[in-house]
Structures are given as C-alpha cells and as structure tokens.
Enzyme design. Structure first.
Site, PDB file in Angstrom:
ATOM      1  N   THR A 547      -2.163   4.405  -0.488  1.00  0.00           N
ATOM      2  CA  THR A 547      -1.437   3.375   0.250  1.00  0.00           C
ATOM      3  C   THR A 547      -1.496   3.580   1.756  1.00  0.00           C
ATOM      4  OG1 THR A 547       0.626   4.625  -0.030  1.00  0.00           O
ATOM      5  CG2 THR A 547       0.125   2.929  -1.662  1.00  0.00           C
ATOM      6  N   CYS A 548      -1.676   4.830   2.194  1.00  0.00           N
ATOM      7  CA  CYS A 548      -1.730   5.069   3.645  1.00  0.00           C
ATOM      8  C   CYS A 548      -2.979   4.452   4.269  1.00  0.00           C
ATOM      9  CB  CYS A 548      -1.696   6.567   3.932  1.00  0.00           C
ATOM     10  SG  CYS A 548      -0.155   7.367   3.440  1.00  0.00           S
TER      11      CYS A 548
END
Length: 581
Positions: A547-548
C-alpha cells in the site's frame, strides 16, 4: 479476523459435550442445556471454546472445577441456529477460515475476541509476539447524569481477549431488547448492501419521531465550523437522534435534505483540513488523514473539536450521510473495536516498522541487541521540534536487552497506535457513541466502515487502466501481457463494491483523487501510479499488496480462472487480517 460464529468443525477438533433434554423449567425458554467435560489443558477461571449445536461458544471454567470434571451450561437457541452466508464475500471468509483473531460469542451472550489456532483451539496468553499479539481499545463509559455527555471515561489499549461487546441493544421506556444476537448474526452474513440497509433501517427505528421534536440549526457560512460546534455540542444524546434541518443565515433556501448534505460535506472538509491543526496527512498515504498529536498547540479547546467530530461522524452514519475525509485504517479499527496488530505500524510509519522488525530479526539470528544502545523512550514531533517521551515510567534509564526487547516492541506499538493521541481519540469515540450503539457496528469490517462514511466512489475504468504502470515480469509487455489482460477483464466484471475493495487492498483507502488515478501519491508524497508488478508463481501464491507504493504483486498465473479465484480471495481476506500465503 472476522465477526461471525464459526462453521462446524470435524469431530477431531471439537471438545466433547452432551446435549441434555431441557427440564420442565426450561421448556418455555429459548435456551438449550449442554454438558461438557473440561479439557485437560484448562485451568479454573480460564476460558475455552467448544462446539455447541454447531456453533463455537466461549465458556469460562468455574473456579471450583478442574480438568476431567463435567459442567453444565445453557446456550440460547439463537446461537445454535445460524444463517447460511448468502453473498460471495462472506462465503469466501467462511470457506477459507484459518488461524487468527476471531470474535466469537460467550455463553453470557457477549462478543469477545480470541485467538484460534488451526485446530480450532483457543490459544492462551503469551508474551508479545509480532505475528500473534493483538490489542483492542477499551472504552469504559462512566455517566455523570448529564444527558448531554459521558465524562470521566477511560480509554486503554488492552489485549484483544479483553475486548468485549454486548450482542444486544435495549431501547424504550422499559429497556426492552430491541436488537438481539439473532438480528446481528443474521445481518453479518449478508452482502454489504444488505447489511447497510439493515443498519439504516435499525437506526431509523431508533430515531426520534419528527412529531416528538426535531432540531433546526442556524449557521453562518463564514463562521461555519464555530457555529456548528456551538450548535451540536449544546445537544443532548436524545437530540442527536432527532431529525436535523439546517439554515444558512442570510440565505433563502429551505432545507429539504440538500442543505443537510451540504452541511455534512462542508463541515467535515473544514475540520479535516490540515491547516486547522487537528488532523494531518498520513506519512504513508496522502489520501488519508490521521490525528495530529500536537493538536493542543493549535487549539486550546482542541478536545472539544474531536468530540464534535465524533458526533458528526456518528450522526452521518445514523442519517445515511457522507463525510469528506478518509482516515487511516487503524482509526476505523478503533471505532469498531477491532484488533490492532504489529503489522498496522507499517500503515503509519514504514521506517519505524522496518527498524522494529530488524530488532526481531536480530534476536532470531542470535545477535546482541544490547549493542543497539536503545532505551524505553521514543520521540514525538511538536511544531518541528523532537521531544523525548518515556514509553514506561523511568524508561530513559531502562536499556533494551535480549531479555526485554519484546516489552519494548509492545510499548512502541501501544504508543504509536493510541497513547500518542489518546485524549483526542477518547473524545472522538465518546462523541461517536453518543449517537451509534456499539453492538450495531459488529456486523461491519473496517473497510466497510470507510465505505459507509465516505461512500462508494465512482471508478472510471478507462482512467484506471490508462494510469497504471507495469513492472517486473510485465515491464516489457505491459497491458498486452496475457495475465494483465485477464486482470483487467476480471476487474471490469467486478461489482462496484469489489472494485473498491481491490482499491482498498492495493492503496489502503477507497479514496480516488479528484483529478483521477494519474495523481495517486505514495508514502513519500510523490506521484506513484497504480502498479501491477509481475512475479513468478513460486514467489507468492496469491496477489500481494504494497500500500505504501500503490503496487500489487501479481503472479504469473496459468489460467484466468486461477487468477480470478485467488484475486477475489486476496481482496476479500484483506479485511480479516489473515495471512493467506
């Protein structure tokens, strides 16, 4: 993690019990009497799980009992008559149940989190473990008799097994049961749309009828937030469940619902504005907001604003309204009372997460942690200045060693996930639960709560495809690679809910920038487009999200059916916290 009663297990996994025919005193009651032999590993006062009528129930061993003895207890028939899952997502969660944290029902009809191993047995207490340990917020309400507020309440992050929620709601002058366990468990297995409708219908029945009073709010646009805070914070809890109508002073428009929608949008936009100092953009996802630990330096009465926002969010949920502001995932978990795990740290500070994982790796490798010269302190940022904070009393004088590093990791997790914003979080929760009864939330997961509050975004598939990058095994062929073609065909056939869940899985939020997918940002604030990274099937069996970086690792599957099945599973199980690899 899930919020359901378990499906039946094989006989090898079930603690033995006998069903006893109800005596005459029980014939007219909706309970069933069971007898069970206490397992050898269970001690007095210790809880253990068993199957009763096809449902897993948590029972506490009496103080005067011991292993090998038989005890009797009554289980409401509601527990033993579970509905079947009727939607694809719930069926997947039931089918692929694995070890992990589960919310199950106790014999006293309260929900409690327990950790269940792959044999179906409840695991006991253990020292902090980065892979197993979990914590939930515990908010103890202490009413002072003031109909407007709860005060003197306490908020703590406790072991997940201490997270208990009622499975019923009482309502009316006689405090009769209004929502029961049967209602909740029947709603839990429904689709998101059906659950939402049940939730809204229930809230509508809790609403104060128009003829019994309604609220008219007069606010000035140029002083919207201040006027709104004064108005909302003057209301009693009963007033919060009345119909609200708004009037913008100096404007002729009559509120038939449109002004109310506009008010929720404008006031939430303003309070989430980072320039106000109450919230700030997440370090790992610029689309999400997190509480500013230094909010007191921006507003002397900052806690009032968090209580106000809690009431606004709760009222929006109660009235089927939307708010303009996506929060970081762990805040939705706090609202729901869902377990917080070590992996949640990665969602808020990737550097701290990596550093703490390195300490764990050093211990496993037999390296000397003493050489890191750490103590039980951390730092917080106050208006650009780094300030040292003791994680425990006298922490500056306690060195982190091979023997106590687990306690250090646990202390960091608790501080980052709650302690650093505890006063703000407590007020937010108190305001929220002034409106919403907590048992109603047990049917939702944290992704669904975000969708309820922020809505299902309209996803432009052409824009999504046009602003997707390809890397790894797909770097040369890009969207022309057969697996990528299958991927987009599958996503195009997804329902709107499944598309949004895929977006949550990969980016950490359901939000789409107003300018489209071309301006998605990564944790460093730079533009980072949605990326499909090709990996060999041996690297991971299921799609894996980062997700980063807005990236999904997509294995080189050999068929479209295999890709479809595993993608749906990965996206669906993302909200449970299970490791599916």
């Amino acid at each position: 993690m899930s919020i359901r009663i378990f499906p039946s297990l094989s006989s090898d996994d079930v603690t033995s019990f006998n069903t006893i025919q109800p005596s005459s005193s029980f014939k007219n009651q909706s309970t069933q009497l069971f007898e069970v032999e206490i397992p050898n590993s269970v001690q007095p006062g210790q809880p253990f799980a068993l199957m009763a009528g096809g449902a897993r129930v948590l029972v506490t061993c009496p103080a005067n009992a011991s292993p090998g003895k038989r005890i009797r207890f009554n289980v409401p028939l509601a527990i033993t008559h579970k509905p079947e899952a009727t939607n694809e997502i719930s069926k997947i969660k039931l089918k692929y149940n694995k070890d992990g944290w589960e919310r199950i029902i106790r014999s006293d009809m309260k929900f409690q989190w327990v950790r269940v191993d792959n044999k179906g047995e409840v695991e006991g207490n253990f020292q902090f473990d980065v892979d197993k340990s979990a914590y939930v917020r515990r908010l103890d309400f202490q009413s002072t008799g003031d109909p407007k507020i709860y005060s003197c309440s306490t908020l703590d992050l406790v072991q997940a097994t201490e997270g208990v929620v009622d499975s019923k709601i009482t309502f009316g002058d006689n405090n009769e049961d209004f929502v029961t366990y049967s209602h909740i468990v029947n709603a839990q297995v429904k689709s998101f749309a059906e659950k939402s409708e049940w939730f809204y219908d229930t809230c509508n029945q809790l609403r104060v009828h128009w003829d019994h009073g309604h609220m008219r709010m007069n606010v000035r646009r140029q002083f919207l937030l201040r006027d709104s805070v004064d108005a909302v914070m003057s209301l009693s809890k009963k007033d919060l469940r009345k119909v609200w109508r708004f009037e913008f002073i100096g404007e002729a428009a009559m509120d038939a619902g449109g002004l109310t929608r506009e008010w929720f949008q404008l006031v939430s936009e303003e309070i989430f504005d980072p320039d106000k100092g109450l919230w700030k953009s997440s370090m790992t996802n610029q689309m999400c907001m997190e509480i500013n630990p230094a909010s007191e330096f921006y507003h002397e009465d900052h806690l009032l604003y968090y209580n106000f926002l809690g009431r606004v969010i709760g009222k929006a949920l109660f009235d089927r309204q939307l708010v303009s502001g996506h929060m970081v995932q762990y805040l939705y978990k706090h609202i729901l009372g869902w377990p917080i795990t070590f992996s949640d740290l990665e969602q808020i500070d990737q550097d701290i997460y990596r550093n703490l994982k390195h300490i764990e790796t050093m211990s496993k490798n037999g390296d000397n942690i003493d050489l890191l010269y750490l103590d039980f302190t951390t730092t917080k940022d106050i208006l650009g200045q780094k300030v040292e904070v003791e994680l425990v009393e006298g922490g500056a004088n306690i060195e982190v060693t091979d023997e106590n590093y687990h306690k250090y990791l646990e202390a960091i997790l608790k501080y980052r996930m709650l302690e650093c914003v505890k006063p703000q979080m407590k007020e937010l929760l108190l305001g929220f639960f002034d409106v919403i009864p907590e048992p109603l939330l047990t049917i939702f997961d944290f992704q669904e709560l975000e969708l309820l509050l922020c809505g299902l975004p309209k996803i432009d598939m052409d824009d999504w495809k046009a602003h997707t990058e390809y890397s790894g095994e797909y770097s040369e062929s890009g969207f022309r690679h057969v697996v990528c073609k299958w991927f987009w065909e599958i996503v195009t056939d997804f329902s709107q809910e499944m598309r949004v869940r895929l977006l949550q899985f990969v980016t950490g939020t359901s939000g789409v920038p107003a300018q489209g997918f071309g301006v998605l940002q990564s944790n460093d604030g730079n533009f980072r487009r949605f990326t499909i990274n090709g990996v060999a099937l041996g690297v991971c069996l299921y799609p894996r999200a980062h997700t980063c970086f807005n990236r999904i690792d997509l294995p080189l599957y050999e068929s479209k059916d295999e890709l479809s099945q595993r993608l749906k599973l990965a996206v669906t199980m993302a909200s449970t916290g299970f490791d599916i690899e």
